[in-house]
Design a protein around this motif. Structure first.
Motif, PDB file in Angstrom:
ATOM      1  N   GLU A  35      -0.581  17.632  -0.200  1.00 39.60           N
ATOM      2  CA  GLU A  35      -0.223  16.283  -0.623  1.00 39.60           C
ATOM      3  C   GLU A  35       0.887  16.399  -1.667  1.00 39.60           C
ATOM      4  O   GLU A  35       0.723  17.072  -2.688  1.00 39.60           O
ATOM      5  CB  GLU A  35      -1.449  15.583  -1.193  1.00 39.60           C
ATOM      6  N   ASP A  94       2.190  14.470  -3.981  1.00 36.73           N
ATOM      7  CA  ASP A  94       1.879  14.098  -5.366  1.00 36.73           C
ATOM      8  C   ASP A  94       1.043  15.149  -6.066  1.00 36.73           C
ATOM      9  O   ASP A  94       1.249  15.440  -7.246  1.00 36.73           O
ATOM     10  CB  ASP A  94       1.156  12.746  -5.409  1.00 36.73           C
ATOM     11  N   MET A 110       0.844  -1.179   0.000  1.00 38.01           N
ATOM     12  CA  MET A 110       0.000   0.000   0.000  1.00 38.01           C
ATOM     13  C   MET A 110       0.892   1.246   0.000  1.00 38.01           C
ATOM     14  O   MET A 110       1.833   1.345   0.775  1.00 38.01           O
ATOM     15  CB  MET A 110      -0.913  -0.016   1.227  1.00 38.01           C
ATOM     16  N   ASN A 111       0.575   2.181  -0.867  1.00 37.69           N
ATOM     17  CA  ASN A 111       1.360   3.398  -0.997  1.00 37.69           C
ATOM     18  C   ASN A 111       0.801   4.482  -0.078  1.00 37.69           C
ATOM     19  O   ASN A 111      -0.335   4.905  -0.237  1.00 37.69           O
ATOM     20  CB  ASN A 111       1.321   3.862  -2.455  1.00 37.69           C
ATOM     21  N   GLN A 112       1.612   4.917   0.883  1.00 37.77           N
ATOM     22  CA  GLN A 112       1.157   5.965   1.796  1.00 37.77           C
ATOM     23  C   GLN A 112       1.390   7.336   1.184  1.00 37.77           C
ATOM     24  O   GLN A 112       2.401   7.572   0.524  1.00 37.77           O
ATOM     25  CB  GLN A 112       1.895   5.872   3.122  1.00 37.77           C
ATOM     26  N   LYS A 113       0.440   8.226   1.407  1.00 41.88           N
ATOM     27  CA  LYS A 113       0.572   9.592   0.918  1.00 41.88           C
ATOM     28  C   LYS A 113       1.546  10.351   1.797  1.00 41.88           C
ATOM     29  O   LYS A 113       1.588  10.165   3.000  1.00 41.88           O
ATOM     30  CB  LYS A 113      -0.788  10.290   0.940  1.00 41.88           C
ATOM     31  N   LYS A 114       2.321  11.225   1.154  1.00 42.32           N
ATOM     32  CA  LYS A 114       3.243  12.076   1.893  1.00 42.32           C
ATOM     33  C   LYS A 114       2.682  13.497   1.865  1.00 42.32           C
ATOM     34  O   LYS A 114       2.287  14.000   0.814  1.00 42.32           O
ATOM     35  CB  LYS A 114       4.628  12.047   1.258  1.00 42.32           C
TER      36      LYS A 114
END
Length: 66
Positions: free
Chosen positions: A45, A47, A1-5
């Protein structure tokens, strides 16, 4: 799972080579993607900020470094 930074105002200002006041101005005019947490803290965020940079058609003059 890709966590948001998530980034702070200072981190976004550093990334864009702008003053914090410029980031607040972009937030006030909804120019830059952001979220406001309870208590008023702003977060960005990573991204979405990177996509915003890539897709911004005409950068304000203050983005240009002399």
């Amino acid at each position: 799972m890709n966590q948001k930074k998530f980034l702070t105002v200072s981190q976004v200002a550093g990334l864009l080579c702008l003053h914090r006041s410029s980031i607040y101005r972009y937030v006030a005019t909804n120019t830059i993607p952001h979220a406001k947490l309870p208590g008023g803290k702003l977060i960005f965020e990573e991204d979405k900020i990177l996509d915003w940079i890539k897709n911004y058609e005409k950068l304000p003059l203050e983005f240009i470094r002399y």
